[in-house]
Design a protein around this motif. Structure first.
Motif, PDB file in Angstrom:
ATOM      1  N   TYR A  75     -22.498  -9.615 -14.423  1.00 53.66           N
ATOM      2  CA  TYR A  75     -23.200 -10.323 -15.511  1.00 53.66           C
ATOM      3  C   TYR A  75     -22.541 -11.675 -15.754  1.00 53.66           C
ATOM      4  O   TYR A  75     -21.333 -11.760 -15.912  1.00 53.66           O
ATOM      5  CB  TYR A  75     -23.180  -9.444 -16.771  1.00 53.66           C
ATOM      6  CG  TYR A  75     -23.469 -10.164 -18.088  1.00 53.66           C
ATOM      7  CD1 TYR A  75     -24.437 -11.177 -18.177  1.00 53.66           C
ATOM      8  CD2 TYR A  75     -22.785  -9.813 -19.242  1.00 53.66           C
ATOM      9  CE1 TYR A  75     -24.678 -11.819 -19.380  1.00 53.66           C
ATOM     10  CE2 TYR A  75     -23.033 -10.453 -20.465  1.00 53.66           C
ATOM     11  CZ  TYR A  75     -23.972 -11.459 -20.522  1.00 53.66           C
ATOM     12  OH  TYR A  75     -24.199 -12.103 -21.708  1.00 53.66           O
ATOM     13  N   THR A  76     -23.356 -12.736 -15.729  1.00 52.49           N
ATOM     14  CA  THR A  76     -22.868 -14.023 -16.214  1.00 52.49           C
ATOM     15  C   THR A  76     -24.044 -14.761 -16.849  1.00 52.49           C
ATOM     16  O   THR A  76     -25.146 -14.198 -16.936  1.00 52.49           O
ATOM     17  CB  THR A  76     -22.160 -14.848 -15.120  1.00 52.49           C
ATOM     18  OG1 THR A  76     -21.332 -15.836 -15.739  1.00 52.49           O
ATOM     19  CG2 THR A  76     -23.146 -15.543 -14.189  1.00 52.49           C
ATOM     20  N   GLY A  77     -23.822 -15.973 -17.302  1.00 50.96           N
ATOM     21  CA  GLY A  77     -24.920 -16.634 -18.008  1.00 50.96           C
ATOM     22  C   GLY A  77     -24.779 -18.131 -18.109  1.00 50.96           C
ATOM     23  O   GLY A  77     -23.816 -18.721 -17.618  1.00 50.96           O
ATOM     24  N   ARG A  78     -25.781 -18.696 -18.774  1.00 53.05           N
ATOM     25  CA  ARG A  78     -25.820 -20.142 -18.940  1.00 53.05           C
ATOM     26  C   ARG A  78     -26.570 -20.481 -20.225  1.00 53.05           C
ATOM     27  O   ARG A  78     -27.655 -19.926 -20.462  1.00 53.05           O
ATOM     28  CB  ARG A  78     -26.528 -20.766 -17.724  1.00 53.05           C
ATOM     29  CG  ARG A  78     -27.178 -22.126 -17.958  1.00 53.05           C
ATOM     30  CD  ARG A  78     -26.205 -23.245 -17.775  1.00 53.05           C
ATOM     31  NE  ARG A  78     -26.833 -24.542 -18.016  1.00 53.05           N
ATOM     32  CZ  ARG A  78     -26.262 -25.530 -18.732  1.00 53.05           C
ATOM     33  NH1 ARG A  78     -25.065 -25.372 -19.250  1.00 53.05           N
ATOM     34  NH2 ARG A  78     -26.880 -26.677 -18.903  1.00 53.05           N
ATOM     35  N   GLY A  79     -25.990 -21.364 -20.994  1.00 53.16           N
ATOM     36  CA  GLY A  79     -26.689 -21.878 -22.165  1.00 53.16           C
ATOM     37  C   GLY A  79     -27.472 -23.109 -21.750  1.00 53.16           C
ATOM     38  O   GLY A  79     -26.889 -24.152 -21.467  1.00 53.16           O
ATOM     39  N   GLN A 109     -27.935 -14.224 -17.809  1.00 52.19           N
ATOM     40  CA  GLN A 109     -28.539 -14.458 -19.122  1.00 52.19           C
ATOM     41  C   GLN A 109     -28.656 -15.946 -19.421  1.00 52.19           C
ATOM     42  O   GLN A 109     -27.669 -16.684 -19.311  1.00 52.19           O
ATOM     43  CB  GLN A 109     -27.700 -13.805 -20.237  1.00 52.19           C
ATOM     44  CG  GLN A 109     -28.293 -14.051 -21.617  1.00 52.19           C
ATOM     45  CD  GLN A 109     -27.456 -13.470 -22.758  1.00 52.19           C
ATOM     46  OE1 GLN A 109     -26.228 -13.510 -22.729  1.00 52.19           O
ATOM     47  NE2 GLN A 109     -28.124 -12.916 -23.749  1.00 52.19           N
ATOM     48  N   THR A 111     -29.300 -18.333 -22.431  1.00 48.94           N
ATOM     49  CA  THR A 111     -29.328 -18.262 -23.888  1.00 48.94           C
ATOM     50  C   THR A 111     -30.033 -19.485 -24.490  1.00 48.94           C
ATOM     51  O   THR A 111     -29.392 -20.334 -25.105  1.00 48.94           O
ATOM     52  CB  THR A 111     -27.897 -18.138 -24.427  1.00 48.94           C
ATOM     53  OG1 THR A 111     -27.110 -19.204 -23.870  1.00 48.94           O
ATOM     54  CG2 THR A 111     -27.276 -16.820 -24.037  1.00 48.94           C
ATOM     55  N   GLU A 114     -29.437 -19.551 -28.149  1.00 48.62           N
ATOM     56  CA  GLU A 114     -28.128 -20.079 -28.557  1.00 48.62           C
ATOM     57  C   GLU A 114     -28.167 -21.602 -28.655  1.00 48.62           C
ATOM     58  O   GLU A 114     -27.716 -22.195 -29.637  1.00 48.62           O
ATOM     59  CB  GLU A 114     -27.058 -19.652 -27.538  1.00 48.62           C
ATOM     60  CG  GLU A 114     -25.701 -20.293 -27.796  1.00 48.62           C
ATOM     61  CD  GLU A 114     -24.691 -20.071 -26.664  1.00 48.62           C
ATOM     62  OE1 GLU A 114     -25.098 -19.670 -25.549  1.00 48.62           O
ATOM     63  OE2 GLU A 114     -23.492 -20.303 -26.906  1.00 48.62           O
ATOM     64  N   LYS A 115     -28.715 -22.239 -27.633  1.00 44.62           N
ATOM     65  CA  LYS A 115     -28.703 -23.701 -27.623  1.00 44.62           C
ATOM     66  C   LYS A 115     -29.625 -24.272 -28.694  1.00 44.62           C
ATOM     67  O   LYS A 115     -29.362 -25.331 -29.247  1.00 44.62           O
ATOM     68  CB  LYS A 115     -29.043 -24.233 -26.228  1.00 44.62           C
ATOM     69  CG  LYS A 115     -28.003 -23.838 -25.189  1.00 44.62           C
ATOM     70  CD  LYS A 115     -26.619 -24.374 -25.536  1.00 44.62           C
ATOM     71  CE  LYS A 115     -25.505 -23.490 -24.998  1.00 44.62           C
ATOM     72  NZ  LYS A 115     -24.146 -23.959 -25.302  1.00 44.62           N
ATOM     73  N   GLN A 196     -25.306 -12.160 -26.920  1.00 47.32           N
ATOM     74  CA  GLN A 196     -24.550 -12.378 -25.680  1.00 47.32           C
ATOM     75  C   GLN A 196     -23.876 -11.085 -25.216  1.00 47.32           C
ATOM     76  O   GLN A 196     -23.599 -10.903 -24.039  1.00 47.32           O
ATOM     77  CB  GLN A 196     -23.523 -13.515 -25.848  1.00 47.32           C
ATOM     78  CG  GLN A 196     -22.801 -13.823 -24.556  1.00 47.32           C
ATOM     79  CD  GLN A 196     -22.319 -15.252 -24.434  1.00 47.32           C
ATOM     80  OE1 GLN A 196     -22.894 -16.180 -24.984  1.00 47.32           O
ATOM     81  NE2 GLN A 196     -21.243 -15.439 -23.689  1.00 47.32           N
ATOM     82  N   ILE A 215     -17.874  -9.271 -15.797  1.00 48.23           N
ATOM     83  CA  ILE A 215     -18.365 -10.585 -16.228  1.00 48.23           C
ATOM     84  C   ILE A 215     -17.421 -11.694 -15.759  1.00 48.23           C
ATOM     85  O   ILE A 215     -16.403 -11.940 -16.391  1.00 48.23           O
ATOM     86  CB  ILE A 215     -18.477 -10.645 -17.773  1.00 48.23           C
ATOM     87  CG1 ILE A 215     -19.169  -9.398 -18.324  1.00 48.23           C
ATOM     88  CG2 ILE A 215     -19.202 -11.923 -18.200  1.00 48.23           C
ATOM     89  CD1 ILE A 215     -19.088  -9.263 -19.849  1.00 48.23           C
ATOM     90  N   GLN A 221     -15.556 -18.361 -22.853  1.00 42.23           N
ATOM     91  CA  GLN A 221     -16.473 -17.329 -23.339  1.00 42.23           C
ATOM     92  C   GLN A 221     -15.759 -16.064 -23.809  1.00 42.23           C
ATOM     93  O   GLN A 221     -16.395 -15.132 -24.318  1.00 42.23           O
ATOM     94  CB  GLN A 221     -17.499 -16.960 -22.249  1.00 42.23           C
ATOM     95  CG  GLN A 221     -18.366 -18.124 -21.789  1.00 42.23           C
ATOM     96  CD  GLN A 221     -19.232 -18.680 -22.899  1.00 42.23           C
ATOM     97  OE1 GLN A 221     -19.912 -17.954 -23.619  1.00 42.23           O
ATOM     98  NE2 GLN A 221     -19.200 -20.006 -23.067  1.00 42.23           N
ATOM     99  N   PHE A 225     -16.650 -11.847 -25.558  1.00 44.18           N
ATOM    100  CA  PHE A 225     -16.463 -10.566 -24.872  1.00 44.18           C
ATOM    101  C   PHE A 225     -15.338  -9.727 -25.485  1.00 44.18           C
ATOM    102  O   PHE A 225     -15.308  -8.514 -25.319  1.00 44.18           O
ATOM    103  CB  PHE A 225     -16.330 -10.799 -23.361  1.00 44.18           C
ATOM    104  CG  PHE A 225     -17.576 -11.441 -22.823  1.00 44.18           C
ATOM    105  CD1 PHE A 225     -18.812 -10.845 -23.042  1.00 44.18           C
ATOM    106  CD2 PHE A 225     -17.549 -12.667 -22.170  1.00 44.18           C
ATOM    107  CE1 PHE A 225     -19.993 -11.439 -22.615  1.00 44.18           C
ATOM    108  CE2 PHE A 225     -18.718 -13.275 -21.730  1.00 44.18           C
ATOM    109  CZ  PHE A 225     -19.942 -12.654 -21.950  1.00 44.18           C
TER     110      PHE A 225
HETATM  111  N1  TRP Z   1     -22.810 -18.854 -24.017  1.00 45.71           N
HETATM  112  C1  TRP Z   1     -22.886 -19.282 -22.656  1.00 45.71           C
HETATM  113  C2  TRP Z   1     -22.979 -20.816 -22.592  1.00 45.71           C
HETATM  114  O1  TRP Z   1     -23.106 -21.479 -23.571  1.00 45.71           O
HETATM  115  C3  TRP Z   1     -24.032 -18.661 -21.915  1.00 45.71           C
HETATM  116  C4  TRP Z   1     -23.797 -17.213 -21.578  1.00 45.71           C
HETATM  117  C5  TRP Z   1     -24.537 -16.133 -21.996  1.00 45.71           C
HETATM  118  C6  TRP Z   1     -22.782 -16.703 -20.737  1.00 45.71           C
HETATM  119  N2  TRP Z   1     -24.051 -14.982 -21.469  1.00 45.71           N
HETATM  120  C7  TRP Z   1     -22.983 -15.298 -20.703  1.00 45.71           C
HETATM  121  C8  TRP Z   1     -21.744 -17.299 -20.018  1.00 45.71           C
HETATM  122  C9  TRP Z   1     -22.131 -14.494 -19.942  1.00 45.71           C
HETATM  123  C10 TRP Z   1     -20.920 -16.489 -19.278  1.00 45.71           C
HETATM  124  C11 TRP Z   1     -21.100 -15.098 -19.254  1.00 45.71           C
HETATM  125  O2  TRP Z   1     -22.945 -21.372 -21.547  1.00 45.71           O
END
Ligand code: TRP
Length: 373
Positions: A75-79, A109, A111, A114-115, A196, A215, A221, A225
């Motif tokens: 699991y990782t993500g991007r805002g 994910q 977000t 979030e932004k 998140q 993650i 971040q 977590f």
């Molecule tokens: N909050 C992160 C950001 O602003 C986005 C994000 C959501 C994220 N879930 C994550 C980053 C899990 C890393 C891992 O970029």
């Protein structure tokens, strides 16, 4: 003495002392024994060897599970607040290595909520950015069969039941202690950490069994977590493990590449000419005159051009060391190094931009629960 740096999920400033940060956050060094253990699964990624991914929580626990035949979900993500730059891609490239090495499913994910809550952007803006950023993510070659992209506002029906359980376990005083909220903070921001946290537990819901989660992401971040891990046992979910990297440097010599400094930021859609111009202006460890540099040598330690090679563009350890040595000896000058890096970045981007176009054909199939982009 006041801290000389700040690292939170929303702000990264100053000269970051990564060892101190790790101590403050209470994460564990990714030590030699663990690197050794990782080498049993395949060739260890240069970002680990070079200490870019340098810290973790419970990585050994997910590996123990893996060895018993219980795969984790990645699991990782991007805002999605702007165009993708190289700094965003660094942890994604690492995630791709984890997926390939361990053959595991993945959630990404985005977000947009979030932004919207934290920045002066409309949901329309963040939604468009989510699409654009997702193309960059897909272009890195994640397995379309095994990888699902979650856009928060489009997948809320799946996230919300999990986020609610999380939110019920986190008090306002805990959230304040972790994130430093104030009375003027909008209430969406206060709730957001529950969103998140949700994908870390979503695997367990979707697969209908205890699903370990790993993650890999930027260490900024970790506050999310930490909160997420604290509530896991009370909700009967496995505590997610994490792997943390340092921030990708800016071309200006800043510790973190940031869109607020456009000229020191390389976007995935930049033209070769733009790259040449930006790298040409990069901060280096060179001397003010050629004569001086030939005589005294440069300092690769502080050089943004060298850092780019170190983090991403020179995978061969020997060549990297040679580069540093030649710099220190005054054998190569900054102009030469800049030309070399420009070339490497442009080769990378040319291929990336082609794959980014192809990503448009698979993006629909990677939407979690079949949402429409
Ligand atoms: N909050 C992160 C950001 O602003 C986005 C994000 C959501 C994220 N879930 C994550 C980053 C899990 C890393 C891992 O970029």
């Amino acid at each position: 003495m006041a801290d000389e740096f700040t690292v939170t999920p929303w702000e990264v400033t100053g000269d970051i002392d990564y060892d101190l940060l790790q101590k403050k956050f209470g994460t564990t060094p990714l030590d030699d024994a663990l690197v050794q253990r990782l080498s049993k699964y395949g060739e260890v990624h240069p970002m680990i060897r070079r200490g870019i991914f340098y810290s973790h929580r419970d990585l050994n626990v997910v590996l123990d599970q893996y060895d018993k035949g219980n795969k984790f979900i990645l699991y990782t993500g991007r805002g999605p607040s702007g165009n993708t730059h190289l700094g965003h891609m660094m942890p994604w490239i690492f995630n791709k290595w984890v997926q390939d090495t361990f053959d595991v499913p993945m959630y990404f994910q985005m977000t947009d909520d979030e932004k919207f809550l934290f920045k002066d952007l409309t949901l329309h803006d963040t939604g468009n950015m989510a699409y654009e950023n997702a193309l960059d993510f897909i272009a890195l070659g994640f397995d379309p069969e095994k990888t699902k992209i979650i856009v928060d506002t489009k997948c809320m029906h799946k996230l919300y039941p999990v986020a609610l359980k999380v939110a019920k376990k986190i008090t306002f005083s805990t959230a304040k202690a972790i994130f430093g909220f104030e009375n003027s903070t909008n209430i969406g921001q206060i709730f957001f950490t529950a969103i998140q946290a949700a994908p870390a537990f979503l695997g367990t819901e979707e697969y209908g069994k205890q699903m370990p989660c790993l993650i890999p992401c930027g260490i900024d971040q970790d506050p999310h977590f930490r909160a997420c891990r604290d509530v896991a046992p009370g909700l009967n979910y496995p505590k997610p493990a994490t792997m943390y990297c340092k921030m990708f440097p800016g071309l200006s010599g800043a510790d973190k590449m940031s869109s607020s400094d456009e000229n020191a930021t390389i976007y995935t859609t930049d033209t070769p000419k733009a790259v040449k111009k930006k790298v040409g202006r990069a901060f280096t460890g060179g001397k003010s005159t050629v004569e001086e540099q030939r005589a005294e040598g440069g300092n690769p330690e502080v050089c943004a051009v060298f850092k780019y090679n170190y983090c991403m563009f020179e995978k061969d350890d020997k060549k990297l060391e040679e580069m540093a040595q030649k710099c220190r000896n005054g054998e190569i000058l900054c102009g030469e190094c800049k030309m070399c890096l420009t070339e490497k970045i442009n080769v990378f981007l040319e291929e990336h931009q082609a794959k980014r176009e192809e990503a448009k054909d698979v993006i629909d199939s990677m939407a979690f629960d079949g949402f429409k982009w």
